[in-house]
Design a protein around this motif. Structure first.
Motif, PDB file in Angstrom:
ATOM      1  N   ALA A  56       6.309   1.553   9.891  1.00 38.50           N
ATOM      2  CA  ALA A  56       5.784   1.186  11.215  1.00 38.50           C
ATOM      3  C   ALA A  56       4.977  -0.106  11.094  1.00 38.50           C
ATOM      4  CB  ALA A  56       4.920   2.317  11.754  1.00 38.50           C
ATOM      5  N   TYR A  57       4.578  -0.634  12.238  1.00 33.10           N
ATOM      6  CA  TYR A  57       3.823  -1.896  12.260  1.00 33.10           C
ATOM      7  C   TYR A  57       2.557  -1.773  13.112  1.00 33.10           C
ATOM      8  CZ  TYR A  57       7.828  -3.868   9.961  1.00 33.10           C
ATOM      9  OH  TYR A  57       8.823  -4.127   9.045  1.00 33.10           O
ATOM     10  N   HIS A  58       1.912  -0.632  13.043  1.00 29.47           N
ATOM     11  CA  HIS A  58       0.724  -0.377  13.855  1.00 29.47           C
ATOM     12  C   HIS A  58      -0.591  -0.574  13.103  1.00 29.47           C
ATOM     13  CE1 HIS A  58       0.301   3.360  11.669  1.00 29.47           C
ATOM     14  NE2 HIS A  58       1.553   3.645  11.958  1.00 29.47           N
ATOM     15  N   PHE A  59      -0.545  -0.916  11.844  1.00 32.03           N
ATOM     16  CA  PHE A  59      -1.759  -1.037  11.030  1.00 32.03           C
ATOM     17  C   PHE A  59      -2.255  -2.479  11.086  1.00 32.03           C
ATOM     18  CE2 PHE A  59      -4.165  -1.103   6.967  1.00 32.03           C
ATOM     19  CZ  PHE A  59      -4.998  -0.024   7.205  1.00 32.03           C
ATOM     20  N   PHE A  60      -3.007  -2.790  12.127  1.00 36.22           N
ATOM     21  CA  PHE A  60      -3.553  -4.130  12.331  1.00 36.22           C
ATOM     22  C   PHE A  60      -2.453  -5.190  12.297  1.00 36.22           C
ATOM     23  CE2 PHE A  60      -6.936  -1.509  10.561  1.00 36.22           C
ATOM     24  CZ  PHE A  60      -7.925  -1.686  11.515  1.00 36.22           C
ATOM     25  N   GLY A  61      -1.287  -4.835  12.845  1.00 43.20           N
ATOM     26  CA  GLY A  61      -0.171  -5.763  12.920  1.00 43.20           C
ATOM     27  C   GLY A  61       0.618  -5.923  11.628  1.00 43.20           C
ATOM     28  N   ASN A  62       0.314  -5.111  10.634  1.00 39.11           N
ATOM     29  CA  ASN A  62       1.019  -5.168   9.349  1.00 39.11           C
ATOM     30  C   ASN A  62       1.958  -3.995   9.204  1.00 39.11           C
ATOM     31  OD1 ASN A  62      -0.429  -7.417   7.816  1.00 39.11           O
ATOM     32  ND2 ASN A  62      -2.129  -6.168   8.530  1.00 39.11           N
ATOM     33  N   GLY A  63       2.914  -4.144   8.281  1.00 39.38           N
ATOM     34  CA  GLY A  63       3.774  -3.023   7.942  1.00 39.38           C
ATOM     35  C   GLY A  63       2.949  -1.910   7.321  1.00 39.38           C
ATOM     36  N   PHE A  64       3.355  -0.680   7.597  1.00 38.63           N
ATOM     37  CA  PHE A  64       2.639   0.486   7.066  1.00 38.63           C
ATOM     38  C   PHE A  64       3.649   1.590   6.795  1.00 38.63           C
ATOM     39  CE2 PHE A  64       0.204   4.426   7.320  1.00 38.63           C
ATOM     40  CZ  PHE A  64      -0.878   4.136   6.502  1.00 38.63           C
ATOM     41  N   ILE A  65       3.680   2.060   5.567  1.00 42.62           N
ATOM     42  CA  ILE A  65       4.530   3.204   5.235  1.00 42.62           C
ATOM     43  C   ILE A  65       3.795   4.448   5.702  1.00 42.62           C
ATOM     44  CG2 ILE A  65       5.659   4.532   3.419  1.00 42.62           C
ATOM     45  CD1 ILE A  65       5.817   1.909   1.796  1.00 42.62           C
ATOM     46  N   PRO A  94       3.874 -10.118   5.947  1.00 39.45           N
ATOM     47  CA  PRO A  94       3.560 -10.516   4.565  1.00 39.45           C
ATOM     48  C   PRO A  94       2.860  -9.432   3.753  1.00 39.45           C
ATOM     49  CG  PRO A  94       2.815 -12.190   6.119  1.00 39.45           C
ATOM     50  CD  PRO A  94       3.236 -11.003   6.922  1.00 39.45           C
ATOM     51  N   LYS A  95       2.206  -8.504   4.429  1.00 37.65           N
ATOM     52  CA  LYS A  95       1.523  -7.420   3.729  1.00 37.65           C
ATOM     53  C   LYS A  95       2.083  -6.088   4.202  1.00 37.65           C
ATOM     54  CE  LYS A  95      -2.448  -9.351   4.885  1.00 37.65           C
ATOM     55  NZ  LYS A  95      -3.868  -9.521   5.158  1.00 37.65           N
ATOM     56  N   LEU A  96       2.258  -5.174   3.256  1.00 36.35           N
ATOM     57  CA  LEU A  96       2.721  -3.822   3.545  1.00 36.35           C
ATOM     58  C   LEU A  96       1.684  -2.855   2.996  1.00 36.35           C
ATOM     59  CD1 LEU A  96       4.858  -1.748   4.436  1.00 36.35           C
ATOM     60  CD2 LEU A  96       5.971  -2.087   2.209  1.00 36.35           C
ATOM     61  N   PHE A  97       1.198  -1.984   3.859  1.00 37.15           N
ATOM     62  CA  PHE A  97       0.189  -1.011   3.472  1.00 37.15           C
ATOM     63  C   PHE A  97       0.793   0.385   3.390  1.00 37.15           C
ATOM     64  CE2 PHE A  97      -2.226  -4.530   5.128  1.00 37.15           C
ATOM     65  CZ  PHE A  97      -3.359  -4.566   4.328  1.00 37.15           C
ATOM     66  N   ALA A  98       0.120   1.244   2.657  1.00 39.85           N
ATOM     67  CA  ALA A  98       0.477   2.661   2.557  1.00 39.85           C
ATOM     68  C   ALA A  98      -0.811   3.415   2.253  1.00 39.85           C
ATOM     69  CB  ALA A  98       1.505   2.890   1.454  1.00 39.85           C
ATOM     70  N   SER A  99      -0.783   4.713   2.455  1.00 34.86           N
ATOM     71  CA  SER A  99      -1.955   5.510   2.095  1.00 34.86           C
ATOM     72  C   SER A  99      -1.510   6.888   1.637  1.00 34.86           C
ATOM     73  CB  SER A  99      -2.922   5.634   3.284  1.00 34.86           C
ATOM     74  OG  SER A  99      -2.417   6.514   4.266  1.00 34.86           O
ATOM     75  N   THR A 100      -2.392   7.528   0.901  1.00 37.30           N
ATOM     76  CA  THR A 100      -2.158   8.903   0.482  1.00 37.30           C
ATOM     77  C   THR A 100      -3.504   9.532   0.145  1.00 37.30           C
ATOM     78  OG1 THR A 100      -0.803  10.346  -0.902  1.00 37.30           O
ATOM     79  CG2 THR A 100      -1.821   8.445  -1.988  1.00 37.30           C
ATOM     80  N   ASN A 101      -3.527  10.825   0.121  1.00 30.21           N
ATOM     81  CA  ASN A 101      -4.753  11.530  -0.242  1.00 30.21           C
ATOM     82  C   ASN A 101      -5.060  11.351  -1.729  1.00 30.21           C
ATOM     83  OD1 ASN A 101      -3.580  13.424   2.127  1.00 30.21           O
ATOM     84  ND2 ASN A 101      -5.811  13.429   2.106  1.00 30.21           N
ATOM     85  N   LEU A 102      -6.329  11.409  -2.054  1.00 23.94           N
ATOM     86  CA  LEU A 102      -6.769  11.348  -3.447  1.00 23.94           C
ATOM     87  C   LEU A 102      -6.089  12.442  -4.274  1.00 23.94           C
ATOM     88  CD1 LEU A 102      -8.694  10.079  -5.543  1.00 23.94           C
ATOM     89  CD2 LEU A 102     -10.423  11.719  -4.790  1.00 23.94           C
ATOM     90  N   SER A 103      -5.797  13.579  -3.664  1.00 33.06           N
ATOM     91  CA  SER A 103      -5.172  14.693  -4.379  1.00 33.06           C
ATOM     92  C   SER A 103      -3.681  14.485  -4.637  1.00 33.06           C
ATOM     93  CB  SER A 103      -5.365  15.992  -3.584  1.00 33.06           C
ATOM     94  OG  SER A 103      -4.703  15.901  -2.330  1.00 33.06           O
ATOM     95  N   ASN A 104      -3.054  13.515  -3.991  1.00 26.57           N
ATOM     96  CA  ASN A 104      -1.611  13.309  -4.133  1.00 26.57           C
ATOM     97  C   ASN A 104      -1.320  12.318  -5.263  1.00 26.57           C
ATOM     98  OD1 ASN A 104       1.142  12.858  -3.869  1.00 26.57           O
ATOM     99  ND2 ASN A 104       1.080  12.790  -1.631  1.00 26.57           N
ATOM    100  N   ARG A 105      -1.395  12.803  -6.464  1.00 26.11           N
ATOM    101  CA  ARG A 105      -1.217  11.955  -7.651  1.00 26.11           C
ATOM    102  C   ARG A 105       0.198  11.380  -7.741  1.00 26.11           C
ATOM    103  NH1 ARG A 105      -6.318  10.987  -8.554  1.00 26.11           N
ATOM    104  NH2 ARG A 105      -7.513  12.749  -9.274  1.00 26.11           N
ATOM    105  N   HIS A 106       1.202  12.149  -7.312  1.00 28.78           N
ATOM    106  CA  HIS A 106       2.579  11.658  -7.392  1.00 28.78           C
ATOM    107  C   HIS A 106       2.775  10.406  -6.541  1.00 28.78           C
ATOM    108  CE1 HIS A 106       4.065  14.893  -9.844  1.00 28.78           C
ATOM    109  NE2 HIS A 106       3.628  15.794  -9.002  1.00 28.78           N
ATOM    110  N   MET A 107       2.248  10.423  -5.317  1.00 24.74           N
ATOM    111  CA  MET A 107       2.393   9.262  -4.442  1.00 24.74           C
ATOM    112  C   MET A 107       1.598   8.078  -4.971  1.00 24.74           C
ATOM    113  SD  MET A 107       4.031   8.198  -1.849  1.00 24.74           S
ATOM    114  CE  MET A 107       4.017   7.061  -0.468  1.00 24.74           C
ATOM    115  N   GLN A 108       0.420   8.323  -5.518  1.00 27.87           N
ATOM    116  CA  GLN A 108      -0.367   7.234  -6.104  1.00 27.87           C
ATOM    117  C   GLN A 108       0.401   6.572  -7.243  1.00 27.87           C
ATOM    118  OE1 GLN A 108      -4.478   8.422  -7.047  1.00 27.87           O
ATOM    119  NE2 GLN A 108      -4.178  10.103  -5.611  1.00 27.87           N
ATOM    120  N   THR A 109       1.029   7.368  -8.087  1.00 27.49           N
ATOM    121  CA  THR A 109       1.816   6.846  -9.200  1.00 27.49           C
ATOM    122  C   THR A 109       3.012   6.056  -8.692  1.00 27.49           C
ATOM    123  OG1 THR A 109       1.116   8.671 -10.622  1.00 27.49           O
ATOM    124  CG2 THR A 109       3.117   7.498 -11.266  1.00 27.49           C
TER     125      THR A 109
END
Length: 143
Positions: A56-65, A94-109
């Motif tokens: 999506a593109y709703h994160f301050f006008g940037n791409g966001f997974i 130009p910038k792509l953001f993503a987020s995950t919970n601190l507990s989600n180690r697989h996504m962080q990796t």
């Protein structure tokens, strides 16, 4: 493996593979909405839909997974990595953001291996499980 845009014909399949949507009508509605806006992409392997992701593109006008979901029987086979790689290649900003919970180690990796770097935290979304924000600069891919 093939990645394509999801269509409304995929709604039931995505709901069935999503571990939350099976018992959450709000997630079911969200999946349909993601498809209708053209932000939902699916991974097919051998003619079967095994994963989906939302760009999506709703994160301050940037791409966001916004979502990466892999069917339980297809995890640890590189499908999430393929979606993230696809999103870094097709992102229109130009910038792509993503987020995950601190507990989600697989996504962080997964995000770290794809070249994303931690750039912040948000507390109080999920109790005692902060959200970690990651950023990828498209110039890394496009040169």
């Amino acid at each position: 493996m093939k990645i394509r845009s999801a269509t409304l014909a995929d709604v039931d399949t995505l709901i069935a593979l999503d571990t939350i949507a099976a018992h959450d009508p709000e997630r079911q509605h969200q999946i349909k909405s993601w498809i209708e806006t053209g932000s939902c992409h699916i991974v097919e392997t051998n003619g079967s839909v095994d994963a989906y992701g939302v760009l999506a593109y709703h994160f301050f006008g940037n791409g966001f997974i916004e979502m990466i979901m892999v069917a339980e029987h297809s995890r640890r086979q590189g499908l999430g990595r393929a979606l993230v790689r696809h999103f870094t290649a097709v992102c229109a900003t130009p910038k792509l953001f993503a987020s995950t919970n601190l507990s989600n180690r697989h996504m962080q990796t997964l995000l770290g291996a794809a070249g994303f770097r931690t750039c912040g935290y948000i507390d109080n979304l999920d109790e005692n499980d902060p959200e970690i924000i990651f950023c990828f600069h498209a110039a890394q891919v496009r040169g």
